[in-house]
Design a protein around this motif. Structure first.
Motif, PDB file in Angstrom:
ATOM      1  N   HIS A 134      28.489  33.298   6.945  1.00  0.00           N
ATOM      2  CA  HIS A 134      29.069  33.929   8.136  1.00  0.00           C
ATOM      3  C   HIS A 134      28.355  33.456   9.406  1.00  0.00           C
ATOM      4  CE1 HIS A 134      30.772  36.914  10.834  1.00  0.00           C
ATOM      5  NE2 HIS A 134      29.539  37.256  11.191  1.00  0.00           N
ATOM      6  N   GLU A 135      27.011  33.499   9.412  1.00  0.00           N
ATOM      7  CA  GLU A 135      26.261  33.096  10.603  1.00  0.00           C
ATOM      8  C   GLU A 135      26.468  31.615  10.908  1.00  0.00           C
ATOM      9  OE1 GLU A 135      25.035  35.255  12.435  1.00  0.00           O
ATOM     10  OE2 GLU A 135      24.790  36.990  11.118  1.00  0.00           O
ATOM     11  N   SER A 136      26.522  30.797   9.878  1.00  0.00           N
ATOM     12  CA  SER A 136      26.693  29.356  10.073  1.00  0.00           C
ATOM     13  C   SER A 136      28.062  29.035  10.658  1.00  0.00           C
ATOM     14  CB  SER A 136      26.495  28.620   8.744  1.00  0.00           C
ATOM     15  OG  SER A 136      25.212  28.874   8.226  1.00  0.00           O
ATOM     16  N   VAL A 137      29.085  29.715  10.182  1.00  0.00           N
ATOM     17  CA  VAL A 137      30.441  29.499  10.694  1.00  0.00           C
ATOM     18  C   VAL A 137      30.542  29.951  12.153  1.00  0.00           C
ATOM     19  CG1 VAL A 137      32.867  30.196  10.462  1.00  0.00           C
ATOM     20  CG2 VAL A 137      31.540  29.599   8.431  1.00  0.00           C
ATOM     21  N   GLU A 138      29.892  31.047  12.475  1.00  0.00           N
ATOM     22  CA  GLU A 138      29.910  31.536  13.856  1.00  0.00           C
ATOM     23  C   GLU A 138      29.216  30.542  14.799  1.00  0.00           C
ATOM     24  OE1 GLU A 138      31.459  34.306  15.210  1.00  0.00           O
ATOM     25  OE2 GLU A 138      32.404  34.212  13.224  1.00  0.00           O
ATOM     26  N   ILE A 139      28.106  29.985  14.346  1.00  0.00           N
ATOM     27  CA  ILE A 139      27.411  28.968  15.145  1.00  0.00           C
ATOM     28  C   ILE A 139      28.313  27.747  15.340  1.00  0.00           C
ATOM     29  CG2 ILE A 139      25.496  27.310  15.133  1.00  0.00           C
ATOM     30  CD1 ILE A 139      23.802  29.499  13.785  1.00  0.00           C
ATOM     31  N   ALA A 140      28.993  27.340  14.270  1.00  0.00           N
ATOM     32  CA  ALA A 140      29.911  26.190  14.344  1.00  0.00           C
ATOM     33  C   ALA A 140      31.037  26.454  15.336  1.00  0.00           C
ATOM     34  CB  ALA A 140      30.465  25.881  12.965  1.00  0.00           C
ATOM     35  N   LYS A 141      31.575  27.684  15.354  1.00  0.00           N
ATOM     36  CA  LYS A 141      32.642  28.042  16.306  1.00  0.00           C
ATOM     37  C   LYS A 141      32.138  27.951  17.745  1.00  0.00           C
ATOM     38  CE  LYS A 141      35.244  31.322  13.398  1.00  0.00           C
ATOM     39  NZ  LYS A 141      35.523  32.771  13.200  1.00  0.00           N
ATOM     40  N   PHE A 143      24.175  22.059   8.533  1.00  0.00           N
ATOM     41  CA  PHE A 143      24.327  22.012   7.069  1.00  0.00           C
ATOM     42  C   PHE A 143      22.960  22.078   6.383  1.00  0.00           C
ATOM     43  CE2 PHE A 143      28.752  20.168   7.337  1.00  0.00           C
ATOM     44  CZ  PHE A 143      29.345  21.157   6.569  1.00  0.00           C
ATOM     45  N   TYR A 144      22.005  21.295   6.878  1.00  0.00           N
ATOM     46  CA  TYR A 144      20.676  21.307   6.267  1.00  0.00           C
ATOM     47  C   TYR A 144      20.078  22.718   6.320  1.00  0.00           C
ATOM     48  CZ  TYR A 144      20.827  16.180   6.999  1.00  0.00           C
ATOM     49  OH  TYR A 144      21.170  14.855   7.022  1.00  0.00           O
ATOM     50  N   LEU A 145      20.172  23.342   7.482  1.00  0.00           N
ATOM     51  CA  LEU A 145      19.630  24.689   7.675  1.00  0.00           C
ATOM     52  C   LEU A 145      20.308  25.697   6.760  1.00  0.00           C
ATOM     53  CD1 LEU A 145      17.887  26.735   9.311  1.00  0.00           C
ATOM     54  CD2 LEU A 145      19.713  26.766  11.022  1.00  0.00           C
ATOM     55  N   SER A 146      21.622  25.598   6.640  1.00  0.00           N
ATOM     56  CA  SER A 146      22.389  26.558   5.832  1.00  0.00           C
ATOM     57  C   SER A 146      22.112  26.382   4.344  1.00  0.00           C
ATOM     58  CB  SER A 146      23.889  26.376   6.111  1.00  0.00           C
ATOM     59  OG  SER A 146      24.171  26.463   7.490  1.00  0.00           O
ATOM     60  N   ILE A 147      22.126  25.131   3.886  1.00  0.00           N
ATOM     61  CA  ILE A 147      21.904  24.869   2.457  1.00  0.00           C
ATOM     62  C   ILE A 147      20.471  25.223   2.080  1.00  0.00           C
ATOM     63  CG2 ILE A 147      21.906  23.091   0.661  1.00  0.00           C
ATOM     64  CD1 ILE A 147      24.118  21.656   2.282  1.00  0.00           C
ATOM     65  N   TYR A 148      19.524  24.988   3.002  1.00  0.00           N
ATOM     66  CA  TYR A 148      18.139  25.381   2.731  1.00  0.00           C
ATOM     67  C   TYR A 148      18.054  26.876   2.435  1.00  0.00           C
ATOM     68  CZ  TYR A 148      13.369  26.880   3.427  1.00  0.00           C
ATOM     69  OH  TYR A 148      12.152  27.488   3.242  1.00  0.00           O
ATOM     70  N   GLN A 149      18.705  27.679   3.256  1.00  0.00           N
ATOM     71  CA  GLN A 149      18.659  29.125   3.057  1.00  0.00           C
ATOM     72  C   GLN A 149      19.307  29.528   1.732  1.00  0.00           C
ATOM     73  OE1 GLN A 149      19.520  31.460   6.906  1.00  0.00           O
ATOM     74  NE2 GLN A 149      20.223  29.383   7.394  1.00  0.00           N
ATOM     75  N   MET A 150      20.438  28.902   1.406  1.00  0.00           N
ATOM     76  CA  MET A 150      21.158  29.248   0.174  1.00  0.00           C
ATOM     77  C   MET A 150      20.371  28.854  -1.075  1.00  0.00           C
ATOM     78  SD  MET A 150      25.033  28.165   1.345  1.00  0.00           S
ATOM     79  CE  MET A 150      25.875  28.791  -0.115  1.00  0.00           C
ATOM     80  N   GLU A 151      19.673  27.728  -0.999  1.00  0.00           N
ATOM     81  CA  GLU A 151      18.992  27.197  -2.185  1.00  0.00           C
ATOM     82  C   GLU A 151      17.563  27.706  -2.339  1.00  0.00           C
ATOM     83  OE1 GLU A 151      18.252  24.681  -5.599  1.00  0.00           O
ATOM     84  OE2 GLU A 151      19.930  25.771  -4.723  1.00  0.00           O
ATOM     85  N   TYR A 152      16.854  27.919  -1.227  1.00  0.00           N
ATOM     86  CA  TYR A 152      15.424  28.179  -1.308  1.00  0.00           C
ATOM     87  C   TYR A 152      14.991  29.586  -0.891  1.00  0.00           C
ATOM     88  CZ  TYR A 152      15.126  23.094  -1.845  1.00  0.00           C
ATOM     89  OH  TYR A 152      15.274  21.807  -2.285  1.00  0.00           O
ATOM     90  N   LEU A 153      15.838  30.322  -0.189  1.00  0.00           N
ATOM     91  CA  LEU A 153      15.468  31.667   0.257  1.00  0.00           C
ATOM     92  C   LEU A 153      16.281  32.708  -0.500  1.00  0.00           C
ATOM     93  CD1 LEU A 153      15.097  31.272   4.144  1.00  0.00           C
ATOM     94  CD2 LEU A 153      13.384  30.959   2.361  1.00  0.00           C
ATOM     95  N   GLU A 154      15.599  33.538  -1.278  1.00  0.00           N
ATOM     96  CA  GLU A 154      16.288  34.487  -2.148  1.00  0.00           C
ATOM     97  C   GLU A 154      16.725  35.765  -1.433  1.00  0.00           C
ATOM     98  OE1 GLU A 154      13.705  35.233  -5.406  1.00  0.00           O
ATOM     99  OE2 GLU A 154      13.816  33.192  -6.210  1.00  0.00           O
ATOM    100  N   LEU A 173      35.245  23.177   8.350  1.00  0.00           N
ATOM    101  CA  LEU A 173      34.472  22.274   7.489  1.00  0.00           C
ATOM    102  C   LEU A 173      33.226  22.975   6.966  1.00  0.00           C
ATOM    103  CD1 LEU A 173      33.802  19.419   6.337  1.00  0.00           C
ATOM    104  CD2 LEU A 173      32.612  18.963   8.512  1.00  0.00           C
ATOM    105  N   VAL A 174      32.486  23.622   7.873  1.00  0.00           N
ATOM    106  CA  VAL A 174      31.267  24.334   7.479  1.00  0.00           C
ATOM    107  C   VAL A 174      31.585  25.432   6.473  1.00  0.00           C
ATOM    108  CG1 VAL A 174      29.430  25.852   8.321  1.00  0.00           C
ATOM    109  CG2 VAL A 174      30.042  23.801   9.625  1.00  0.00           C
ATOM    110  N   ASN A 175      32.624  26.195   6.745  1.00  0.00           N
ATOM    111  CA  ASN A 175      33.037  27.278   5.851  1.00  0.00           C
ATOM    112  C   ASN A 175      33.421  26.735   4.475  1.00  0.00           C
ATOM    113  OD1 ASN A 175      33.806  30.167   5.421  1.00  0.00           O
ATOM    114  ND2 ASN A 175      35.827  29.259   5.151  1.00  0.00           N
ATOM    115  N   GLY A 176      34.211  25.650   4.468  1.00  0.00           N
ATOM    116  CA  GLY A 176      34.691  25.093   3.198  1.00  0.00           C
ATOM    117  C   GLY A 176      33.572  24.547   2.333  1.00  0.00           C
ATOM    118  N   VAL A 177      32.656  23.789   2.954  1.00  0.00           N
ATOM    119  CA  VAL A 177      31.553  23.186   2.192  1.00  0.00           C
ATOM    120  C   VAL A 177      30.616  24.257   1.642  1.00  0.00           C
ATOM    121  CG1 VAL A 177      29.467  21.782   2.398  1.00  0.00           C
ATOM    122  CG2 VAL A 177      31.613  20.958   3.367  1.00  0.00           C
ATOM    123  N   LEU A 178      30.248  25.214   2.483  1.00  0.00           N
ATOM    124  CA  LEU A 178      29.293  26.234   2.046  1.00  0.00           C
ATOM    125  C   LEU A 178      29.894  27.142   0.977  1.00  0.00           C
ATOM    126  CD1 LEU A 178      27.516  27.217   5.399  1.00  0.00           C
ATOM    127  CD2 LEU A 178      26.843  25.514   3.702  1.00  0.00           C
TER     128      LEU A 178
END
Length: 457
Positions: A103-110, A83-94, A120-125
């Motif tokens: 997509h990549e985060s959900v695949e890692i979670a699977k 979650f930290y890694l995913s939210i960092y990318q969404m918030e700080y990397l344009e 859960l990861v898909n829903g939160v993100l």
């Protein structure tokens, strides 16, 4: 089968778990993983950005995660860091689109967990993508708000508030979340600074001279670490605040100098360069492995006046006679609170008790090493931290207990113009804040013998 983007993020997640949960040092873990990864240069740069960025903003990302996850304490560690890694990318990397991050985060979670975690990861993100993140300005407690906004532990922000006030603390915390400029130090026995600048400029690397050192250069554009002059050891990567230490030692050729806590060797080799490799430097470190780094650095830079050994700085009187050295450097072990941009994990691993213990060690080293100084000699004390207990207060306490020593008043006259009116200047030395030079936070002072006839006991 994983694609390259997913593999890169998998590696980043492994590194974050090692640093965040197992206490690994960020720069060492990243370096080890990069050597094994066989990633392309561009992907290595992104991996480094992902890890450092996520660590740098950890408390902010934790706050955001906890806002959206109902029972965050029940999450497995890898899910939390995903979650930290995913939210960092969404918030700080344009440059990376949200849909790709999700997509990549959900695949890692699977791959790492099960369908429930992936959901859960898909829903939160997707909720974050749709609704955005909570406004941190709604946090009412001033210290807590700054702590979360800039990802510094509450105890540390509170401590800085009490020591330096709100303005300096806010500037320092905000600077610690920003990218730091790179600076290098030319080896003048191999090449002149203007010649190196010209070579780099011809290859598209733009630089400017440092106001701190006549050997220093600031990299404005381009990757100097890929340049042939780096492989030839024509320069050393060194922070400007760190360069200032040797610059303020008042070094002359032919001197006998002690560097009591010398690893990894940046300051030691700078001293040797300023001596034109003419004189004697005894460089010690408590750990043999670290001492070997100093010797390696000296060899790379073709410096022969440095003698390296593994010794405890508090026992050097067993090796050297009193009044042996013209100059002594005590670059003391410290909490490292000045280098949080380069080593963001420090801020989460340090505790207030560590500072008390370090201040005692620092005073022990000074007490033991200073008798090795000649009567007309000078000792420079430095730390890469921002804390009065380790710096001004430690020096004041030492001088109160040892009236035969004093602060060398000419030290302040030799400060670079850019620091002569710095906010961190006191009668006991100068505290450089990260925002002062866009460099590391450092404390530096210079001590010398006092005329005993003027000392009242």
């Amino acid at each position: 089968m994983k694609n390259e983007n997913q593999r890169l993020r998998d590696i980043a997640l492994d590194i974050l778990l090692t640093i965040g949960e197992s206490g690994g040092f960020s720069h060492l873990v990243i370096d080890q993983k990069l050597k094994k990864s066989q990633l392309e240069l561009r992907d290595k740069a992104l991996l480094t950005e992902l890890v450092y960025g996520t660590m740098q903003h950890k408390l902010t990302l934790q706050y955001y995660t906890n806002y959206f996850v109902k029972k965050p304490e029940k999450m497995k560690n890898w899910v939390k860091w995903l979650f930290y890694l995913s939210i960092y990318q969404m918030e700080y990397l344009e440059k990376i689109p949200d849909h790709a991050i999700i997509h990549e985060s959900v695949e890692i979670a699977k791959n790492r967990g099960h369908k429930g975690i992936a959901n859960l990861v898909n829903g939160v993100l997707r909720t974050i993508q749709r609704n955005g993140l909570p406004d941190l300005n709604n946090i009412t407690d001033l210290i807590e708000r700054l702590s979360i906004q800039t990802s510094h532990p509450y105890w540390l922000v509170k401590r800085w508030f009490l020591q330096f006030g709100e303005e300096i603390t806010r500037e320092m915390c905000e600077t610690n979340t920003a990218h730091k400029q790179m600076s290098i130090r030319v080896q003048p026995l191999k090449i002149r600074r203007d010649e190196l600048m010209k070579q780099l400029e011809n290859d598209g690397i733009h630089t400017k001279t440092s106001p701190i050192s006549d050997q220093g250069m600031i990299i404005e554009e381009g990757n100097v670490l890929n340049h042939e002059t780096f492989q030839q050891h024509f320069f050393t990567v060194q922070d400007e605040s760190s360069m200032l230490v040797a610059e303020l030692m008042d070094i002359k050729q032919g001197m006998t100098i002690l560097d009591s806590c010398s690893a990894p060797g940046g300051k030691t080799t700078h001293i040797a360069e300023k001596m034109q490799d003419n004189g004697e430097i005894y460089a010690y470190d408590l750990h043999e492995k670290k001492a070997k780094l100093v010797a390696k650095k000296a060899k790379e830079l073709d410096l022969t006046c440095i003698q390296v050994g593994q010794k405890d700085a508090r026992k050097l009187q067993e090796t050297h006679s009193k009044e042996t050295f013209d100059r002594i450097l005590v670059d003391a072990p410290c909490s490292g609170l000045g280098v949080l941009r380069s080593k963001p994990d420090i801020r989460y691993n340090k505790k207030e008790e560590d500072i008390h213990q370090l201040a005692r060690i620092q005073k022990d080293i000074l007490t033991h090493v200073l008798p090795l100084l000649k009567k007309d000699g000078k000792l420079v004390y430095s730390t890469c931290t921002v804390d009065k207990e380790e710096n001004e207060q430690m020096i004041q306490s030492f001088l109160d207990e040892n009236p035969e020593y004093k602060i060398d008043s000419s030290f302040f006259e030799e400060l670079p113009e850019v620091l002569k009116s710095a906010k961190g200047r006191t009668q006991f030395g100068i505290q450089i804040f990260p925002q002062d030079l866009d460099s590391d936070g450092f404390f530096i002072t210079r001590i010398m013998y006092q005329d005993n006839s003027n000392v009242s006991r």
